[in-house]
Motif scaffolding. Structure first.
Motif, PDB file in Angstrom:
ATOM      1  N   PHE A  71      15.330  -6.804 -16.456  1.00  0.00           N
ATOM      2  CA  PHE A  71      14.167  -7.658 -16.710  1.00  0.00           C
ATOM      3  C   PHE A  71      14.407  -9.086 -16.220  1.00  0.00           C
ATOM      4  O   PHE A  71      13.485  -9.754 -15.754  1.00  0.00           O
ATOM      5  CB  PHE A  71      13.866  -7.655 -18.211  1.00  0.00           C
ATOM      6  CG  PHE A  71      12.695  -8.507 -18.609  1.00  0.00           C
ATOM      7  CD1 PHE A  71      11.403  -8.026 -18.492  1.00  0.00           C
ATOM      8  CD2 PHE A  71      12.880  -9.787 -19.106  1.00  0.00           C
ATOM      9  CE1 PHE A  71      10.319  -8.801 -18.870  1.00  0.00           C
ATOM     10  CE2 PHE A  71      11.810 -10.566 -19.488  1.00  0.00           C
ATOM     11  CZ  PHE A  71      10.517 -10.065 -19.363  1.00  0.00           C
ATOM     12  N   PHE A  72      15.666  -9.556 -16.311  1.00  0.00           N
ATOM     13  CA  PHE A  72      15.975 -10.937 -15.944  1.00  0.00           C
ATOM     14  C   PHE A  72      15.816 -11.179 -14.444  1.00  0.00           C
ATOM     15  O   PHE A  72      15.476 -12.286 -14.030  1.00  0.00           O
ATOM     16  CB  PHE A  72      17.403 -11.292 -16.378  1.00  0.00           C
ATOM     17  CG  PHE A  72      17.542 -11.530 -17.856  1.00  0.00           C
ATOM     18  CD1 PHE A  72      17.359 -12.794 -18.390  1.00  0.00           C
ATOM     19  CD2 PHE A  72      17.851 -10.487 -18.705  1.00  0.00           C
ATOM     20  CE1 PHE A  72      17.483 -13.018 -19.754  1.00  0.00           C
ATOM     21  CE2 PHE A  72      17.974 -10.697 -20.067  1.00  0.00           C
ATOM     22  CZ  PHE A  72      17.789 -11.963 -20.603  1.00  0.00           C
ATOM     23  N   PHE A  73      16.076 -10.161 -13.634  1.00  0.00           N
ATOM     24  CA  PHE A  73      15.912 -10.335 -12.185  1.00  0.00           C
ATOM     25  C   PHE A  73      14.446 -10.571 -11.843  1.00  0.00           C
ATOM     26  O   PHE A  73      14.109 -11.445 -11.044  1.00  0.00           O
ATOM     27  CB  PHE A  73      16.426  -9.093 -11.445  1.00  0.00           C
ATOM     28  CG  PHE A  73      16.522  -9.268  -9.957  1.00  0.00           C
ATOM     29  CD1 PHE A  73      17.693  -9.721  -9.366  1.00  0.00           C
ATOM     30  CD2 PHE A  73      15.440  -8.989  -9.131  1.00  0.00           C
ATOM     31  CE1 PHE A  73      17.787  -9.889  -7.991  1.00  0.00           C
ATOM     32  CE2 PHE A  73      15.517  -9.147  -7.759  1.00  0.00           C
ATOM     33  CZ  PHE A  73      16.693  -9.605  -7.184  1.00  0.00           C
ATOM     34  N   LEU A 114       6.276  -8.517 -13.859  1.00  0.00           N
ATOM     35  CA  LEU A 114       7.026  -8.294 -15.093  1.00  0.00           C
ATOM     36  C   LEU A 114       6.553  -7.041 -15.811  1.00  0.00           C
ATOM     37  O   LEU A 114       7.316  -6.391 -16.526  1.00  0.00           O
ATOM     38  CB  LEU A 114       6.889  -9.507 -16.023  1.00  0.00           C
ATOM     39  CG  LEU A 114       7.628 -10.781 -15.612  1.00  0.00           C
ATOM     40  CD1 LEU A 114       7.340 -11.892 -16.602  1.00  0.00           C
ATOM     41  CD2 LEU A 114       9.130 -10.529 -15.533  1.00  0.00           C
ATOM     42  N   PHE A 115       5.281  -6.702 -15.622  1.00  0.00           N
ATOM     43  CA  PHE A 115       4.773  -5.495 -16.254  1.00  0.00           C
ATOM     44  C   PHE A 115       5.432  -4.244 -15.677  1.00  0.00           C
ATOM     45  O   PHE A 115       5.414  -3.184 -16.302  1.00  0.00           O
ATOM     46  CB  PHE A 115       3.255  -5.412 -16.079  1.00  0.00           C
ATOM     47  CG  PHE A 115       2.493  -6.407 -16.903  1.00  0.00           C
ATOM     48  CD1 PHE A 115       2.315  -6.207 -18.262  1.00  0.00           C
ATOM     49  CD2 PHE A 115       1.981  -7.557 -16.326  1.00  0.00           C
ATOM     50  CE1 PHE A 115       1.617  -7.124 -19.028  1.00  0.00           C
ATOM     51  CE2 PHE A 115       1.282  -8.488 -17.081  1.00  0.00           C
ATOM     52  CZ  PHE A 115       1.097  -8.268 -18.449  1.00  0.00           C
ATOM     53  N   VAL A 153      24.076 -13.986 -21.424  1.00  0.00           N
ATOM     54  CA  VAL A 153      24.881 -14.604 -20.371  1.00  0.00           C
ATOM     55  C   VAL A 153      24.744 -13.817 -19.069  1.00  0.00           C
ATOM     56  O   VAL A 153      24.505 -14.388 -17.993  1.00  0.00           O
ATOM     57  CB  VAL A 153      26.367 -14.683 -20.795  1.00  0.00           C
ATOM     58  CG1 VAL A 153      27.239 -15.111 -19.620  1.00  0.00           C
ATOM     59  CG2 VAL A 153      26.531 -15.668 -21.941  1.00  0.00           C
ATOM     60  N   CYS A 154      24.878 -12.495 -19.141  1.00  0.00           N
ATOM     61  CA  CYS A 154      24.724 -11.669 -17.939  1.00  0.00           C
ATOM     62  C   CYS A 154      23.308 -11.753 -17.395  1.00  0.00           C
ATOM     63  O   CYS A 154      23.097 -11.719 -16.179  1.00  0.00           O
ATOM     64  CB  CYS A 154      25.079 -10.214 -18.255  1.00  0.00           C
ATOM     65  SG  CYS A 154      26.831  -9.929 -18.573  1.00  0.00           S
ATOM     66  N   GLY A 155      22.334 -11.888 -18.298  1.00  0.00           N
ATOM     67  CA  GLY A 155      20.946 -12.036 -17.864  1.00  0.00           C
ATOM     68  C   GLY A 155      20.724 -13.316 -17.086  1.00  0.00           C
ATOM     69  O   GLY A 155      20.032 -13.319 -16.057  1.00  0.00           O
ATOM     70  N   VAL A 156      21.326 -14.412 -17.543  1.00  0.00           N
ATOM     71  CA  VAL A 156      21.202 -15.680 -16.817  1.00  0.00           C
ATOM     72  C   VAL A 156      21.887 -15.573 -15.452  1.00  0.00           C
ATOM     73  O   VAL A 156      21.382 -16.089 -14.447  1.00  0.00           O
ATOM     74  CB  VAL A 156      21.798 -16.841 -17.640  1.00  0.00           C
ATOM     75  CG1 VAL A 156      21.800 -18.131 -16.830  1.00  0.00           C
ATOM     76  CG2 VAL A 156      21.007 -17.031 -18.936  1.00  0.00           C
ATOM     77  N   VAL A 190      21.154 -14.691  -9.514  1.00  0.00           N
ATOM     78  CA  VAL A 190      21.165 -13.780  -8.370  1.00  0.00           C
ATOM     79  C   VAL A 190      19.759 -13.622  -7.810  1.00  0.00           C
ATOM     80  O   VAL A 190      19.536 -13.700  -6.597  1.00  0.00           O
ATOM     81  CB  VAL A 190      21.728 -12.397  -8.778  1.00  0.00           C
ATOM     82  CG1 VAL A 190      21.605 -11.397  -7.625  1.00  0.00           C
ATOM     83  CG2 VAL A 190      23.190 -12.525  -9.200  1.00  0.00           C
ATOM     84  N   GLY A 191      18.780 -13.421  -8.699  1.00  0.00           N
ATOM     85  CA  GLY A 191      17.400 -13.270  -8.270  1.00  0.00           C
ATOM     86  C   GLY A 191      16.869 -14.505  -7.566  1.00  0.00           C
ATOM     87  O   GLY A 191      16.128 -14.401  -6.572  1.00  0.00           O
ATOM     88  N   CYS A 192      17.248 -15.679  -8.062  1.00  0.00           N
ATOM     89  CA  CYS A 192      16.810 -16.931  -7.420  1.00  0.00           C
ATOM     90  C   CYS A 192      17.378 -17.052  -6.014  1.00  0.00           C
ATOM     91  O   CYS A 192      16.678 -17.488  -5.089  1.00  0.00           O
ATOM     92  CB  CYS A 192      17.232 -18.128  -8.274  1.00  0.00           C
ATOM     93  SG  CYS A 192      16.249 -18.352  -9.778  1.00  0.00           S
TER      94      CYS A 192
END
Length: 533
Positions: free
Chosen positions: A173-175, A403-404, A46-49, A54-56
């Motif tokens: 990683f999600f950002f 991502l790497f 949930v926090c990752g989504v 936020v990143g979007c």
């Protein structure tokens, strides 16, 4: 004393096995009993989504500006201001939301800002003037600055100490993943031939793109309603009973047992906030005053030796990193589109970015960002939608490579010296930035951009971990908050430089970005090694 503690620990273990209902424990002990299981995994998702949302929002301007240019009648200066608008809002909110989250709770601030941003983003997509849209983007940046800063704290306070650092790495990683998804979403929506006019309001594909971004923000905020306040925060407020109920639920979800089987029946309040159960709760204003005093004490501590020199050093390096990171990331679609548009009309001509800009200016033809070309004949000047798929493919490629950076930083963080990775990655990024001046094709700029973005992203992650390692726990929160604030200032400065100087003299922003990044790499040699205190 040690033997006594060991005896107590053995006694606690024995009580756990016998199902005793008399145990008293602190937060860390209680969370160790709960374990790291399904509850934390779902909360991390949930926090990752939320972090993806936020990143979007942070990267959306790179894809809406080209389309919005025609509707809002923007030049490069206005586009730079619009990029800066969101970042400026996040700079202003860097300390603001942290203060109120300490007084009113992490969950409350997260929900408030997420719901507000989703609604305001949707409303802002209907803006018909540049100034109004600018205001909405500033407010959006101000709102999204909260989850951008507080998610690490909120998520980490549901974990025992030994699992906390790993969970925060996974969250980061999600950002990066968001910046991979964003160009794909833009590729699907922005080229659509959508344009509605009603009551003097035009609604087209780039506005729909913004509206679509607002929907998952609202949806994930609704889902987040089922999750409670951080139990660690509740303990800091003396609300031990409420915290115990939450931890009992975590125990039940992770173990599959009934929450009544949780062996801890009383939690100890966090040190620094000693409350008695019969004591009248402290008012919000008093709590805020105490929090401000605590922040002032932390700032005074940071401003004293030896922390001050480390703070200035790391803040400056982070500023240079974010200057290059956001300076190029939010303008790379512009550079790609100028190459693609020029090569379509001059297929056999090799030209650098700066030569391309100079040539188009001398021919009195302004090649606009991604989807539009403004015709040279001013009498018939008209924005015509034309999406070059290569722009989105290039952006997807670069963000996939980034991502790497998460994988590399996590794998090498404990295997090399503290200063090694920032030095190497930022110096390589700076050299790649210089290479952008010499590239003569879209493929060459993609390769150069991949190297630059991979290196600067890796450095960004590593610098955050270095800061956590350098500063002691009692001042690390404020030190990191200030570092994030100054980093965002670097992002603002770089976007202002690109917007104001790209068409005037494109050599200046390119060399400025590369030079400052290299300067940050050189400063990284001064980062103290782990054996120094």
């Amino acid at each position: 004393m040690v033997s006594r503690i060991s005896t107590i620990s053995l006694s606690v273990e024995k009580e756990n096995r016998n199902g005793s209902t008399e145990e008293t424990a602190d937060f860390e002990k209680a969370m160790e009993i709960c374990g790291n299981g399904r509850y934390q995994h779902t909360l991390l998702l949930v926090c990752g989504v939320i972090f993806m949302c936020v990143g979007c929002q942070y990267g959306a301007n790179a894809y809406i500006l080209p389309s919005a240019e025609c509707d809002l009648d923007m030049r490069s200066e206005e586009k730079g201001l619009l990029n800066v608008a969101f970042l400026l809002g996040s700079v202003i909110s860097a300390l603001f939301w942290g203060v109120f989250a300490g007084a009113y709770g992490r969950r409350n601030i997260l929900l408030l800002t997420l719901f507000s941003d989703s609604i305001l983003t949707l409303i802002g997509s209907f803006s018909q003037s540049f100034k109004l849209f600018l205001v909405f983007r500033i407010i959006s940046g101000f709102m999204m600055g909260a989850p951008g800063s507080l998610l690490y704290t909120y998520l980490g306070e549901f974990y025992a100490e030994k699992h906390r650092a790993k969970s925060i790495c996974f969250l980061g990683f999600f950002f990066t993943l968001a910046w991979l998804i964003l160009p794909g979403l833009a590729w699907i929506i922005i080229p659509l031939p959508i344009s509605f006019d009603f009551y003097g309001i035009r609604y087209n594909s780039w506005r729909l793109f913004l509206g679509v971004i607002s929907l998952p923000i609202f949806t994930i905020a609704v889902i987040a309603l089922i999750y409670p306040e951080s139990p660690k925060f509740l303990l800091s407020q003396g609300k031990t009973d409420e915290a115990l109920v939450i931890i009992q639920k975590i125990y039940a979800v992770n173990t599959g047992r009934d929450k009544s089987e949780f062996p801890v029946k009383e939690l100890l309040s966090e040190a620094g906030f000693e409350f008695k159960k019969d004591k009248t709760p402290v008012s919000s204003s008093d709590m805020l005053a105490e929090l401000l005093k605590n922040i002032w004490w932390q700032l005074r501590t940071i401003a004293s030796p030896p922390f001050l020199k480390y703070a200035i050093l790391l803040w400056t390096i982070y500023f240079t990193n974010m200057f290059g990171y956001y300076g190029f990331s939010l303008w790379q679609p512009e550079l790609f589109n100028r190459f693609e548009s020029y090569h379509q009309s001059h297929p056999n001509v090799s030209v650098t970015v700066c030569e391309l800009i100079h040539n188009t200016q001398s021919m009195n033809v302004t090649i606009l960002e991604e989807p539009f070309v403004l015709l040279a004949n001013e009498a018939t000047a008209e924005c015509k939608p034309h999406i070059d798929d290569r722009v989105f493919i290039n952006s997807l490629t670069i963000n996939a490579v980034c991502l790497f950076g998460n994988i590399i930083s996590g794998h090498l963080a404990n295997r090399v010296g503290r200063r090694t990775m920032p030095v190497i990655t930022m110096l390589i990024a700076g050299i790649a930035g210089l290479g952008m001046y010499f590239v003569k094709s879209s493929l060459q700029i993609v390769i150069t951009a991949c190297i630059f973005s991979l290196m600067v992203t890796t450095a960004n992650i590593v610098l955050s971990s270095v800061a956590v390692d350098v500063f002691p726990t009692h001042i690390s929160a404020v030190a990191l908050c200030m570092m994030a604030c100054l980093g965002r200032c670097g992002a603002v400065a770089s976007n202002l430089a690109f917007g104001m100087l790209l068409d005037l003299s494109c050599e200046i922003p390119i060399f400025l970005m590369a030079g400052i990044t290299i300067f940050g790499g050189m400063l990284s040699f001064l980062i103290p090694s782990k054996d120094k205190k």
